[in-house]
Design a protein around this motif. Structure first.
Motif: not given
Length: 788
Positions: A103-112, A489-493
């Motif tokens: 949860h903490q990893l994905e909560e950081q937001g979108r990979l930029a 290839i991804a949208t989030k961490l």
């Protein structure tokens, strides 16, 4: 120490105020309340965007709010404004990030930004897109294509999936495992053998025509909540719904439609008319009992000169193997069936009576069937049940495997498969002037075995969280570092990104909800739902990250950097205009995608033709086939002290994506490290609510798999059965413990032993633990979450 869960009874139905509150909470949490409410109105609508989570059918005449609680969560999770920039990675090593929860990893937001792993600093550093493509292409060309995996998650569009499989085959590999290998590959193996198609035969309109619905092994509440709308409509017109599941799932008990003010006041609708809590893995035995009752009732009818109970005309004209199957059912002993199913004879007879009284029956099933050692046989048993009364190939009837990811079924349709017999290789060779590899590739389990042996050297992942989704975590994560190349290839961490190989790239892509602007304008993409209908989808929101590229653009960039030029493949032209990719799909699969571009935004989607819907059976013998189970229904082998563990998902997650640590319907808040247990088993083992235990896999293969500090929660679950959360419990699943015939990890039936954890004060004081206690874990420290 892990944070303790708070456990409270939750009595409310699925939907209703609880669902509305959860939607408001996730939109507020991700700071997208105003924007989110506008976008949600376009979710699963013609001309709008298709939900990025489940693959349930989209109606031609949608509700005003055609999204569910989990769909709203998935949308909010994707359109959040937070981004993960190079500055974030400059502040955190990958070693540090491995201590963070999912949860903490994905909560950081979108990979930029595109990133490359720097082993010297143990950090990701920014890299230019052109440089990333060039270096990845060079690495791929150093590797044997046999040693390279090209994995796909279930979220990629038909356009991206087609381009990806073509790139891979032109490179020289057929290693295309995907998330289907972890869930419904069992369906893809079982159904072609017995009815000649690899997918279900039911369409959404059949739920309006049916007069009976059966469910096996599915939690509709969290995995396909929009399905509750047609179920509620069926229940309100008196259609009996008979459910078989070890746990009582709220959506299959009661449902309140949040869009109906009267229901919000009145309290909703009862869904299941019968709810049978089979033991874990007991579905096939329960079906044997029902079929035995049907066949013996038919025998009695014939003896008395009464109308037949089975559909004798259908069986004679369309099926093979009935006599052998009927003889098998007659020979089974009721006591053995009861022991294998966990149900009484009376309960199975009750279900059989409902089945025999119905003219059109739909049978739905989920991963409770497919993720079991005998899943293939169990899926065939469901077909046996339907064939007895001609319940395939007529309105209101059929088999309905309920898929998870939004396009996991469609990817297989356009060539994402490790099995070459499922791919039109000759047609690809003709269209694109190359000789595709003809050898069968690696499935997910095969790929993991290859990584452990050091034979797999490269891994390119189009979405997903492979490291977290697979079994055998304690062995797989260390082995992952032996990869020469890892491209994500991804949208989030997620966790797969923070376990690097020697050369590792993290490439940010656009999400489906974002506007995909290319040379010819804003693009649309397409996907296939679980009823084999194709839908178009248009992005609605400006991309959150300036440097993120679309999946087709990333695939084309990799292909151009890796492959020799081919005049028959215009990668740049395809990226400029995705309709050209759809033309290519139609040219490759003309019978499945006729007039693809013209039809892709038809309300309700356009259906792919399926022979079994017309009672045409593309099996070797040209018939629908009854089959005799060899092991699936057998009574369990009693083993002292061994439990059967099933993994489950919460309402606060979608697959490996964890939106919240809470599970509202099961009353568990604040932690996912719990194990649900029958109160009688707790008493027998000297446990009380809140105690912590260690689960150890019963495998006897020299590998110790264990998970400690699991909080015991008393729950209505069959005796000798346990339930724990996915993916936290994945490390307890041996890689070799999979469905026979399909290699789907058997996450719904893992033999484990349970040991009470030793309280820390006893260890510190030097006191000896009681004999039933154990304090051991093969977990690495990064699995223990912060208490903050």
């Amino acid at each position: 120490m892990r944070q303790k869960a708070k456990v409270e009874n939750y009595d409310a139905p699925a939907g209703g105020w609880g669902s509305l509150n959860a939607v408001v909470h996730i939109l507020t949490q991700e700071e997208v309340a105003i924007l989110g409410s506008e976008i949600l109105l376009k979710q699963n609508k013609p001309g709008g965007f298709m939900c990025v989570s489940c693959s349930w059918a989209k109606p031609a005449s949608p509700h005003p709010f055609e999204f569910c609680e989990n769909g709203a969560k998935a949308t909010a999770w994707e359109i959040m404004g937070k981004t993960v920039t190079p500055e974030f990675f400059a502040q955190h090593t990958l070693t540090e990030l491995r201590f963070w929860s999912d949860h903490q990893l994905e909560e950081q937001g979108r990979l930029a930004n595109p990133m490359r792993y720097d082993p010297a600093s143990d950090k990701y550093v920014a890299v230019d897109w052109r440089e990333a493509f060039r270096e990845i292409g060079a690495e791929l060309n150093k590797l044997d294509p046999h040693s390279v995996i090209m994995y796909t998650s279930g979220r990629a569009s038909l356009e991206a999936s087609y381009m990806y499989q073509l790139f891979g085959r032109m490179y020289g590999t057929n290693n295309f495992p995907d998330s289907s290998n972890m869930c419904h590959e069992t369906t893809s193996v079982a159904l072609p053998q017995v009815i000649g198609v690899p997918v279900g035969t039911v369409q959404l309109k059949d739920f309006s025509d049916t007069d009976c619905i059966f469910f096996f092994g599915h939690n509709t509440t969290t995995n396909a909540p929009r399905m509750l709308h047609p179920l509620q409509e069926a229940a309100q017109r008196g259609v009996p719904i008979v459910t078989f599941n070890p746990l009582r799932e709220r959506g299959l008990e009661r449902f309140v439609n949040p869009q109906n003010p009267l229901q919000m006041i009145a309290g909703g609708t009862r869904i299941s008319t019968q709810y049978h809590q089979v033991r874990v893995g007991g579905d096939a035995a329960a079906i044997v009992g029902i079929c035995k009752c049907v066949i013996e009732s038919d025998d009695l009818a014939q003896a008395n000169g009464s109308p037949r109970v089975v559909d004798a005309e259908f069986i004679a004209q369309h099926t093979s193997g009935f006599d052998e199957f009927a003889a098998f059912c007659r020979a089974q002993d009721w006591e053995a069936i009861e022991r294998a199913s966990g149900l009484t004879r009376a309960a199975m007879i009750d279900a059989a009576n409902v089945y025999m009284a119905a003219n059109a029956v739909i049978a739905n099933y989920g991963m409770g069937v497919t993720q079991h050692k005998h899943g293939v046989e169990t899926a065939k048993m469901i077909v046996n049940l339907l064939l007895l009364r001609g319940n395939i190939g007529k309105p209101g009837a059929g088999i309905s495997p309920i898929r998870g990811h939004s396009n996991v079924q469609g990817q297989r349709t356009v060539g994402i498969s490790e099995k070459t017999k499922l791919v039109p290789l000759d047609r690809l060779a003709e269209l694109y002037g190359f000789e595709p590899p003809r050898w069968d590739g690696l499935s997910t389990v095969d790929a993991c075995e290859g990584i452990l042996k050091g034979e797999v050297r490269g891994f390119v992942s189009l979405g997903g969280n492979f490291v977290r989704a697979i079994p055998e975590r304690s062995l797989m994560e260390p082995a992952w570092s032996g990869l020469r190349l890892s491209v994500q290839i991804a949208t989030k961490l997620n966790r797969s990104h923070i376990v690097p190989g020697e050369v590792t790239y993290l490439l940010p892509c656009l999400g489906r909800i974002e506007i995909d602007e290319q040379a010819s304008g804003a693009q649309a993409v397409s996907m296939e739902d679980s009823t084999a209908c194709i839908h178009g989808s248009r992005g609605q929101r400006k991309p959150v990250a300036e440097h993120a590229l679309s999946e087709p653009a990333i695939i084309a960039g990799l292909a151009k950097a890796t492959l020799k030029a081919n005049s028959k493949v215009d990668w740049d032209g395809w990226v400029a205009d995705y309709s050209r990719v759809r033309d290519a799909i139609e040219h490759t699969y003309p019978d499945q995608f006729k007039e693809f571009n013209k039809r892709m935004f038809e309300p309700g989607g356009f259906p792919r033709p399926l022979a079994a819907r017309e009672r045409k059976w593309k099996t070797p013998n040209g018939k629908a086939n009854f089959t005799v189970p060899k092991a699936a229904f057998a009574p369990p082998k009693e083993s002292d002290g061994v439990y059967e563990l099933m993994t489950m998902r919460a309402d606060g997650q979608f697959n490996t994506t964890i939106y919240t640590e809470d599970d509202r319907f099961r009353g568990v808040q604040g932690s996912r490290y719990v194990v649900l247990m029958n109160p009688a088993d707790m008493e027998a083992d000297g446990l009380k609510s809140g105690d912590t235990v260690t689960l150890v896999t019963e495998a006897n293969d020299g590998v110790e798999r264990s998970l400690s500090e699991l909080q015991v929660v008393p729950y209505d679950i069959p005796r000798r059965s346990l339930a724990g959360y996915y993916p936290e419990c994945n490390g307890l699943i041996p890689l070799w413990h999979y469905a026979e015939g399909s290699k789907v990890p058997a996450a719904k039936s893992v033999p484990v032993r349970l040991f009470k954890d030793v309280p820390p004060e006893l260890i510190e004081g030097g006191e000896m633990p009681i004999s039933a206690s154990r304090h051991h874990s093969s977990e690495t420290s990064d699995e223990i979450e912060d208490d903050q």
